[in-house]
Design a protein around this motif. Structure first.
Motif, PDB file in Angstrom:
ATOM      1  N   ILE A 124     -24.638 -34.386  66.985  1.00 46.18           N
ATOM      2  CA  ILE A 124     -25.375 -33.198  67.394  1.00 46.18           C
ATOM      3  C   ILE A 124     -24.552 -31.949  67.094  1.00 46.18           C
ATOM      4  O   ILE A 124     -23.325 -31.999  67.100  1.00 46.18           O
ATOM      5  CB  ILE A 124     -25.757 -33.261  68.890  1.00 46.18           C
ATOM      6  CG1 ILE A 124     -24.529 -33.545  69.750  1.00 46.18           C
ATOM      7  CG2 ILE A 124     -26.817 -34.313  69.143  1.00 46.18           C
ATOM      8  CD1 ILE A 124     -24.792 -33.557  71.239  1.00 46.18           C
ATOM      9  N   PRO A 125     -25.218 -30.824  66.815  1.00 44.00           N
ATOM     10  CA  PRO A 125     -24.487 -29.604  66.481  1.00 44.00           C
ATOM     11  C   PRO A 125     -23.665 -29.086  67.660  1.00 44.00           C
ATOM     12  O   PRO A 125     -24.068 -29.202  68.809  1.00 44.00           O
ATOM     13  CB  PRO A 125     -25.577 -28.602  66.103  1.00 44.00           C
ATOM     14  CG  PRO A 125     -26.871 -29.237  66.356  1.00 44.00           C
ATOM     15  CD  PRO A 125     -26.659 -30.643  66.755  1.00 44.00           C
ATOM     16  N   VAL A 126     -22.520 -28.516  67.327  1.00 45.20           N
ATOM     17  CA  VAL A 126     -21.637 -27.928  68.336  1.00 45.20           C
ATOM     18  C   VAL A 126     -22.179 -26.573  68.769  1.00 45.20           C
ATOM     19  O   VAL A 126     -22.127 -26.227  69.944  1.00 45.20           O
ATOM     20  CB  VAL A 126     -20.203 -27.790  67.769  1.00 45.20           C
ATOM     21  CG1 VAL A 126     -19.300 -27.056  68.741  1.00 45.20           C
ATOM     22  CG2 VAL A 126     -19.624 -29.155  67.440  1.00 45.20           C
ATOM     23  N   HIS A 127     -22.720 -25.818  67.835  1.00 41.69           N
ATOM     24  CA  HIS A 127     -23.213 -24.469  68.121  1.00 41.69           C
ATOM     25  C   HIS A 127     -24.723 -24.494  68.368  1.00 41.69           C
ATOM     26  O   HIS A 127     -25.467 -25.108  67.612  1.00 41.69           O
ATOM     27  CB  HIS A 127     -22.906 -23.534  66.949  1.00 41.69           C
ATOM     28  CG  HIS A 127     -21.438 -23.473  66.628  1.00 41.69           C
ATOM     29  ND1 HIS A 127     -20.505 -22.943  67.498  1.00 41.69           N
ATOM     30  CD2 HIS A 127     -20.748 -23.902  65.546  1.00 41.69           C
ATOM     31  CE1 HIS A 127     -19.309 -23.040  66.958  1.00 41.69           C
ATOM     32  NE2 HIS A 127     -19.424 -23.621  65.780  1.00 41.69           N
ATOM     33  N   PRO A 128     -25.191 -23.824  69.411  1.00 42.58           N
ATOM     34  CA  PRO A 128     -26.622 -23.842  69.728  1.00 42.58           C
ATOM     35  C   PRO A 128     -27.495 -23.131  68.688  1.00 42.58           C
ATOM     36  O   PRO A 128     -28.695 -23.375  68.629  1.00 42.58           O
ATOM     37  CB  PRO A 128     -26.705 -23.134  71.083  1.00 42.58           C
ATOM     38  CG  PRO A 128     -25.445 -22.359  71.210  1.00 42.58           C
ATOM     39  CD  PRO A 128     -24.413 -23.060  70.373  1.00 42.58           C
ATOM     40  N   ASP A 129     -26.917 -22.282  67.856  1.00 42.53           N
ATOM     41  CA  ASP A 129     -27.713 -21.560  66.857  1.00 42.53           C
ATOM     42  C   ASP A 129     -27.766 -22.292  65.512  1.00 42.53           C
ATOM     43  O   ASP A 129     -28.173 -21.705  64.506  1.00 42.53           O
ATOM     44  CB  ASP A 129     -27.180 -20.136  66.673  1.00 42.53           C
ATOM     45  CG  ASP A 129     -25.719 -20.114  66.222  1.00 42.53           C
ATOM     46  OD1 ASP A 129     -25.023 -21.128  66.407  1.00 42.53           O
ATOM     47  OD2 ASP A 129     -25.290 -19.069  65.685  1.00 42.53           O
ATOM     48  N   ALA A 130     -27.411 -23.571  65.469  1.00 41.42           N
ATOM     49  CA  ALA A 130     -27.453 -24.342  64.224  1.00 41.42           C
ATOM     50  C   ALA A 130     -28.895 -24.463  63.738  1.00 41.42           C
ATOM     51  O   ALA A 130     -29.840 -24.482  64.538  1.00 41.42           O
ATOM     52  CB  ALA A 130     -26.857 -25.725  64.447  1.00 41.42           C
ATOM     53  N   THR A 131     -29.059 -24.556  62.434  1.00 43.48           N
ATOM     54  CA  THR A 131     -30.396 -24.624  61.840  1.00 43.48           C
ATOM     55  C   THR A 131     -30.961 -26.035  61.805  1.00 43.48           C
ATOM     56  O   THR A 131     -32.078 -26.232  61.365  1.00 43.48           O
ATOM     57  CB  THR A 131     -30.365 -24.068  60.403  1.00 43.48           C
ATOM     58  OG1 THR A 131     -29.463 -24.865  59.627  1.00 43.48           O
ATOM     59  CG2 THR A 131     -29.935 -22.616  60.390  1.00 43.48           C
ATOM     60  N   TYR A 132     -30.220 -27.010  62.283  1.00 43.78           N
ATOM     61  CA  TYR A 132     -30.670 -28.406  62.305  1.00 43.78           C
ATOM     62  C   TYR A 132     -30.577 -28.939  63.724  1.00 43.78           C
ATOM     63  O   TYR A 132     -29.828 -28.432  64.558  1.00 43.78           O
ATOM     64  CB  TYR A 132     -29.827 -29.260  61.343  1.00 43.78           C
ATOM     65  CG  TYR A 132     -28.345 -29.198  61.618  1.00 43.78           C
ATOM     66  CD1 TYR A 132     -27.734 -30.160  62.399  1.00 43.78           C
ATOM     67  CD2 TYR A 132     -27.566 -28.150  61.126  1.00 43.78           C
ATOM     68  CE1 TYR A 132     -26.377 -30.095  62.674  1.00 43.78           C
ATOM     69  CE2 TYR A 132     -26.218 -28.079  61.390  1.00 43.78           C
ATOM     70  CZ  TYR A 132     -25.626 -29.055  62.165  1.00 43.78           C
ATOM     71  OH  TYR A 132     -24.292 -28.990  62.443  1.00 43.78           O
ATOM     72  N   GLN A 133     -31.345 -29.974  64.019  1.00 39.76           N
ATOM     73  CA  GLN A 133     -31.388 -30.529  65.367  1.00 39.76           C
ATOM     74  C   GLN A 133     -30.314 -31.593  65.582  1.00 39.76           C
ATOM     75  O   GLN A 133     -29.675 -31.622  66.619  1.00 39.76           O
ATOM     76  CB  GLN A 133     -32.760 -31.120  65.650  1.00 39.76           C
ATOM     77  CG  GLN A 133     -33.848 -30.069  65.657  1.00 39.76           C
ATOM     78  CD  GLN A 133     -35.220 -30.682  65.807  1.00 39.76           C
ATOM     79  OE1 GLN A 133     -35.425 -31.861  65.559  1.00 39.76           O
ATOM     80  NE2 GLN A 133     -36.178 -29.864  66.209  1.00 39.76           N
TER      81      GLN A 133
END
Length: 101
Positions: free
Chosen positions: A57-66
């Protein structure tokens, strides 16, 4: 030895199938740290999902992928594929943590 990592990057509207390469010792599969480093090198800043070792899962909440889902780890000698049907059966048989006693 080389290990080809086949994975899907799941976006809200589409899923991209990609591959990565990791060098591992003979008769071994890559560990979580090696996979995380490979994804970071590809500019996907992720961490392993505690509930599913094949999902990141992405570390940053504003990532463009789920999330990123690993489909296959292939060393040429061995191939590890996640058995989705078995996983669904087991998850239905195991009690949920959210159920009251």
């Amino acid at each position: 030895m080389e290990c080809i990592v086949k994975f899907d990057v799941v976006h809200e509207q589409e899923t991209k199938s990609l591959r990565g390469l990791i060098f591992v010792k003979e008769d071994e599969l890559p560990n979580v740290n090696q996979l995380t480093e490979m994804f970071n090198d590809m500019k996907y800043e992720v961490k392993a999902d505690a509930a599913d070792p094949m999902r990141y899962i992405p570390v940053h909440p504003d990532a463009t992928y789920q999330h990123i889902q690993i489909r296959e780890l292939d060393t040429g000698d061995k191939t590890y594929k996640e058995d989705r049907d078995l996983k669904n059966i087991v998850s239905n048989l195991l009690p949920s943590q959210n159920r009251p006693i």
